[in-house]
Write a protein that holds these residues in place. Structure first.
Motif, PDB file in Angstrom:
ATOM      1  N   ALA A 411      40.508  49.256  51.052  1.00 30.03           N
ATOM      2  CA  ALA A 411      39.313  50.072  51.260  1.00 30.03           C
ATOM      3  C   ALA A 411      39.126  51.091  50.139  1.00 30.03           C
ATOM      4  CB  ALA A 411      39.387  50.795  52.601  1.00 30.03           C
ATOM      5  N   GLN A 412      40.059  51.138  49.183  1.00 34.00           N
ATOM      6  CA  GLN A 412      39.987  52.109  48.098  1.00 34.00           C
ATOM      7  C   GLN A 412      39.979  51.428  46.736  1.00 34.00           C
ATOM      8  OE1 GLN A 412      43.311  54.783  48.802  1.00 34.00           O
ATOM      9  NE2 GLN A 412      42.084  56.085  50.130  1.00 34.00           N
ATOM     10  N   ILE A 413      39.166  50.406  46.589  1.00 36.24           N
ATOM     11  CA  ILE A 413      39.042  49.696  45.310  1.00 36.24           C
ATOM     12  C   ILE A 413      38.104  50.474  44.399  1.00 36.24           C
ATOM     13  CG2 ILE A 413      38.213  47.585  44.203  1.00 36.24           C
ATOM     14  CD1 ILE A 413      39.157  46.037  46.613  1.00 36.24           C
ATOM     15  N   ASP A 414      38.589  50.824  43.213  1.00 31.02           N
ATOM     16  CA  ASP A 414      37.798  51.594  42.250  1.00 31.02           C
ATOM     17  C   ASP A 414      37.171  50.721  41.166  1.00 31.02           C
ATOM     18  OD1 ASP A 414      38.564  53.998  43.537  1.00 31.02           O
ATOM     19  OD2 ASP A 414      40.466  53.973  42.454  1.00 31.02           O
ATOM     20  N   SER A 415      37.663  49.506  41.002  1.00 29.03           N
ATOM     21  CA  SER A 415      37.165  48.640  39.939  1.00 29.03           C
ATOM     22  C   SER A 415      35.740  48.178  40.223  1.00 29.03           C
ATOM     23  CB  SER A 415      38.088  47.425  39.783  1.00 29.03           C
ATOM     24  OG  SER A 415      37.551  46.500  38.864  1.00 29.03           O
ATOM     25  N   ASN A 416      34.942  48.124  39.177  1.00 31.57           N
ATOM     26  CA  ASN A 416      33.561  47.653  39.314  1.00 31.57           C
ATOM     27  C   ASN A 416      33.479  46.143  39.496  1.00 31.57           C
ATOM     28  OD1 ASN A 416      32.632  50.288  38.887  1.00 31.57           O
ATOM     29  ND2 ASN A 416      32.526  49.991  36.664  1.00 31.57           N
ATOM     30  N   TYR A 417      34.559  45.441  39.174  1.00 32.07           N
ATOM     31  CA  TYR A 417      34.516  43.984  39.159  1.00 32.07           C
ATOM     32  C   TYR A 417      35.260  43.357  40.334  1.00 32.07           C
ATOM     33  CZ  TYR A 417      33.180  45.015  34.355  1.00 32.07           C
ATOM     34  OH  TYR A 417      32.546  45.517  33.241  1.00 32.07           O
ATOM     35  N   LEU A 418      35.845  44.169  41.221  1.00 36.13           N
ATOM     36  CA  LEU A 418      36.634  43.629  42.313  1.00 36.13           C
ATOM     37  C   LEU A 418      36.056  44.032  43.662  1.00 36.13           C
ATOM     38  CD1 LEU A 418      40.290  44.313  41.066  1.00 36.13           C
ATOM     39  CD2 LEU A 418      39.050  42.154  41.017  1.00 36.13           C
ATOM     40  N   THR A 419      36.218  43.160  44.635  1.00 37.80           N
ATOM     41  CA  THR A 419      35.876  43.421  46.022  1.00 37.80           C
ATOM     42  C   THR A 419      37.126  43.153  46.856  1.00 37.80           C
ATOM     43  OG1 THR A 419      35.150  41.145  46.434  1.00 37.80           O
ATOM     44  CG2 THR A 419      33.490  42.701  45.607  1.00 37.80           C
ATOM     45  N   PRO A 420      37.128  43.536  48.133  1.00 38.28           N
ATOM     46  CA  PRO A 420      38.322  43.260  48.942  1.00 38.28           C
ATOM     47  C   PRO A 420      38.735  41.795  48.969  1.00 38.28           C
ATOM     48  CG  PRO A 420      36.958  44.873  50.058  1.00 38.28           C
ATOM     49  CD  PRO A 420      36.196  44.441  48.835  1.00 38.28           C
ATOM     50  N   VAL A 421      37.785  40.863  48.902  1.00 37.56           N
ATOM     51  CA  VAL A 421      38.162  39.442  48.963  1.00 37.56           C
ATOM     52  C   VAL A 421      38.563  38.884  47.607  1.00 37.56           C
ATOM     53  CG1 VAL A 421      36.793  38.933  51.010  1.00 37.56           C
ATOM     54  CG2 VAL A 421      35.732  38.751  48.764  1.00 37.56           C
ATOM     55  N   THR A 422      38.252  39.584  46.511  1.00 40.29           N
ATOM     56  CA  THR A 422      38.633  39.098  45.180  1.00 40.29           C
ATOM     57  C   THR A 422      39.744  39.924  44.554  1.00 40.29           C
ATOM     58  OG1 THR A 422      36.909  40.425  44.098  1.00 40.29           O
ATOM     59  CG2 THR A 422      36.327  38.189  44.758  1.00 40.29           C
ATOM     60  N   SER A 423      40.198  40.954  45.227  1.00 44.52           N
ATOM     61  CA  SER A 423      41.279  41.789  44.687  1.00 44.52           C
ATOM     62  C   SER A 423      42.557  40.970  44.514  1.00 44.52           C
ATOM     63  CB  SER A 423      41.538  42.971  45.629  1.00 44.52           C
ATOM     64  OG  SER A 423      42.730  43.645  45.283  1.00 44.52           O
ATOM     65  N   GLY A 424      43.334  41.336  43.509  1.00 46.48           N
ATOM     66  CA  GLY A 424      44.611  40.667  43.306  1.00 46.48           C
ATOM     67  C   GLY A 424      45.560  40.869  44.471  1.00 46.48           C
ATOM     68  N   LEU A 425      45.423  42.002  45.183  1.00 42.62           N
ATOM     69  CA  LEU A 425      46.258  42.256  46.353  1.00 42.62           C
ATOM     70  C   LEU A 425      45.987  41.219  47.439  1.00 42.62           C
ATOM     71  CD1 LEU A 425      48.301  44.074  47.785  1.00 42.62           C
ATOM     72  CD2 LEU A 425      46.405  45.518  48.514  1.00 42.62           C
ATOM     73  N   THR A 426      44.720  40.948  47.691  1.00 40.98           N
ATOM     74  CA  THR A 426      44.351  39.902  48.657  1.00 40.98           C
ATOM     75  C   THR A 426      44.870  38.545  48.204  1.00 40.98           C
ATOM     76  OG1 THR A 426      42.350  41.112  49.263  1.00 40.98           O
ATOM     77  CG2 THR A 426      42.400  38.777  49.811  1.00 40.98           C
ATOM     78  N   TYR A 427      44.786  38.313  46.912  1.00 42.92           N
ATOM     79  CA  TYR A 427      45.207  37.029  46.355  1.00 42.92           C
ATOM     80  C   TYR A 427      46.693  36.776  46.593  1.00 42.92           C
ATOM     81  CZ  TYR A 427      45.081  33.174  42.979  1.00 42.92           C
ATOM     82  OH  TYR A 427      45.144  31.941  42.382  1.00 42.92           O
ATOM     83  N   ILE A 428      47.531  37.767  46.320  1.00 43.41           N
ATOM     84  CA  ILE A 428      48.973  37.526  46.481  1.00 43.41           C
ATOM     85  C   ILE A 428      49.372  37.495  47.956  1.00 43.41           C
ATOM     86  CG2 ILE A 428      49.540  38.495  44.233  1.00 43.41           C
ATOM     87  CD1 ILE A 428      50.576  40.984  45.693  1.00 43.41           C
ATOM     88  N   VAL A 429      48.638  38.211  48.818  1.00 40.51           N
ATOM     89  CA  VAL A 429      48.936  38.122  50.257  1.00 40.51           C
ATOM     90  C   VAL A 429      48.765  36.683  50.734  1.00 40.51           C
ATOM     91  CG1 VAL A 429      48.110  38.751  52.554  1.00 40.51           C
ATOM     92  CG2 VAL A 429      48.447  40.524  50.837  1.00 40.51           C
ATOM     93  N   GLU A 430      47.679  36.036  50.320  1.00 45.24           N
ATOM     94  CA  GLU A 430      47.410  34.670  50.758  1.00 45.24           C
ATOM     95  C   GLU A 430      48.301  33.655  50.054  1.00 45.24           C
ATOM     96  OE1 GLU A 430      45.272  33.420  53.233  1.00 45.24           O
ATOM     97  OE2 GLU A 430      45.465  35.535  53.769  1.00 45.24           O
ATOM     98  N   ARG A 431      48.541  33.855  48.769  1.00 44.72           N
ATOM     99  CA  ARG A 431      49.327  32.888  48.002  1.00 44.72           C
ATOM    100  C   ARG A 431      50.815  32.920  48.358  1.00 44.72           C
ATOM    101  NH1 ARG A 431      46.356  28.754  46.343  1.00 44.72           N
ATOM    102  NH2 ARG A 431      44.867  29.246  44.700  1.00 44.72           N
ATOM    103  N   PHE A 432      51.331  34.096  48.713  1.00 43.74           N
ATOM    104  CA  PHE A 432      52.767  34.233  48.937  1.00 43.74           C
ATOM    105  C   PHE A 432      53.159  34.198  50.409  1.00 43.74           C
ATOM    106  CE2 PHE A 432      52.688  35.771  44.586  1.00 43.74           C
ATOM    107  CZ  PHE A 432      53.905  35.347  44.077  1.00 43.74           C
ATOM    108  N   LYS A 433      52.209  34.062  51.306  1.00 46.87           N
ATOM    109  CA  LYS A 433      52.565  34.159  52.718  1.00 46.87           C
ATOM    110  C   LYS A 433      53.465  33.013  53.177  1.00 46.87           C
ATOM    111  CE  LYS A 433      48.416  31.941  54.658  1.00 46.87           C
ATOM    112  NZ  LYS A 433      47.216  32.167  55.505  1.00 46.87           N
TER     113      LYS A 433
END
Length: 459
Positions: A411-433
């Motif tokens: 909920a605290q993304i500062d980047s202009n190019y990222l959203t919660p569904v495209t954030s790298g944090l979301t990416y590694i949660v799904e990829r590493f689960k």
């Protein structure tokens, strides 16, 4: 670019900067690169920012595709793949046109206008095929739809989930009592640990190191494995889980208890902590870091890193060493260390002693590439602002005997190019689960203060 069954995807510049290999993501369909996009890439490639690297990658990729093509072939489209099969997509560079159909909507002053005008022109010429403008610019999508373009889409290849509500939390709560739902179960004991073997259909879709809770607030377990339809759980017990501690810090709720359990587990090499501000992500990570480095001696040092804000991407303007320059952005870590030792007779002396004893080092993400980190506890804070490629760069630095903790608040993304569904944090949660060496815990609930809890819920 024939074959009316194939769609035409017109790519905006931000798509290629977001994913330099996006041109290969459209399978058998046609990809159109407007000339305006190439002009924007040319202006971006010399900037002193990370985005310039992506621009150069795109330009090289396009040069490799078109290097042997004639001018006519470039405008008509060349195969994206060397095998040149019928299923291979095609790519063309489109010379932007000033068409009467779009003149009443947009002038040619802005690059976005020229790209939209090109899409409107192709939509008129290719009436029997779908012409789709793909852009991550929300306002550009609105302008294109308002101008009469039938198909406008966001780029979704890197979106592993459609809604952030679908993101794995690392645990699941079962209705009612767990044991009331179990018909057949075999248990065995290994030392102090008890394991249960039951039918995997009882809890579908589980993955390794996922925590299982129930409404009775008595049962708590962790998924160890699933083989041949048999689910193996390690019985943790809520009371036992709530009694665990690290560096004198005890959990205030079951979510923090699960996080501490994962952080203290030497077999888990990657721990991902997500949750709202004030849920205890940084505090728990630092407490377990000190516990594992100083008390248990499992790791040699603590490395703390985070990305620096884009408005001050270079840390060179600050005086001092790399660690001195990183201090303003890592104040949350020093604040946490002060909280952990505020009751000591000499807090400042304790802080200096712990910093030296635990060998705590503050590093910048900008200088992590090329390193090999051995036998260390790595804390990557505020990583919701990192892309998947940046997180890959950092995680692949970890060598033997290294544990990495990634924490962040989507909920605290500062980047202009990222959203919660495209954030790298979301990416590694799904990829590493599904990775047996990782665990993910969503820390539900704000425990910082009553004020912080009310603000999180109502602001």
């Amino acid at each position: 670019m024939g074959n009316e069954d194939r769609k035409f995807f017109i790519l905006d510049t931000n798509i290629l900067l977001h994913d330099p290999l996006a041109i290969y993501a459209f399978k058998e369909h046609n990809v159109v690169i407007p000339m305006t996009v190439l002009e924007e890439l040319d202006r971006i490639k010399d900037r002193q920012k990370e985005v310039s690297r992506d621009a150069r990658i795109v330009i090289r990729s396009l040069e490799d595709i078109f290097k042997d093509a004639s001018p006519e072939a470039i405008s008509q489209g060349v195969p994206l793949y060397t095998d040149n099969t019928e299923k291979s997509g095609r790519i063309a560079i489109f010379t932007d046109h000033h068409q009467p159909i779009s003149q009443e909507f947009f002038t040619e002053d802005e690059p976005d206008n020229r790209i939209i005008n090109s899409a409107l022109y192709l939509q008129q010429v290719k009436e029997r095929t779908q012409v789709i403008l793909v852009t991550k610019d929300i306002n550009m999508r609105l302008k294109a739809k308002g101008a009469g373009l039938h198909y406008v889409e966001d780029y979704r290849k890197d979106q592993l989930i459609d809604d952030i509500q679908l993101l794995s939390k690392g645990f699941r709560c079962l209705n009612g009592s767990f044991w009331d739902q179990v018909e057949d179960c075999e248990s065995d004991t290994q030392g102090r640990d008890t394991f249960h073997h039951l039918d995997a259909n009882l809890i579908e879709g589980t993955y390794c190191n996922e925590y299982i809770l129930d409404e009775t607030k008595q049962f708590a377990a962790k998924v160890i494995s699933e083989q041949a339809g048999v689910l193996r759980l390690q019985d943790l017990g809520r009371d036992k889980l709530m009694s665990c501690s690290a560096w004198g810090v005890q959990p205030k709720n079951i979510y923090q208890a699960m996080a501490i359990d994962a952080l203290l587990d030497p077999d888990i090499e990657l721990v991902i902590l997500t949750g709202p501000a004030g849920c205890g992500k940084t505090l728990l990570a630092m407490a377990t870091a000190l516990e594992l480095v100083i008390e248990q001696g499992i790791y040699d040092k603590v490395i703390v890193t985070r990305n620096t804000p884009e408005i001050a991407e270079s840390i060179g303007f600050l005086p001092g060493t790399e660690e001195d320059k990183m201090m303003p952005w890592l104040a949350a870590i020093t604040d946490t260390l002060e909280v952990l030792h505020k009751n000591d007779e000499c807090p400042n002396g304790s802080l200096d002693y712990i910093m030296e004893k635990a060998n705590i080092q503050f590093k910048s993400v900008n200088f992590m590439r090329g390193r090999s980190i051995q036998n260390s506890f790595v804390l990557l804070d505020e990583c919701q602002n990192l892309t998947a490629s940046q997180l890959k760069t950092i995680i692949t630095r970890c060598g033997e005997g290294t544990k990495i903790v990634c924490s962040g608040n989507l909920a605290q993304i500062d980047s202009n190019y990222l959203t919660p569904v495209t954030s790298g944090l979301t990416y590694i949660v799904e990829r590493f689960k599904a990775f047996e060496g990782s665990a993910n815990v969503y820390l539900n609930g704000v425990v910082r203060s009553r004020l912080a809890s009310f603000a999180e819920e109502n602001l």
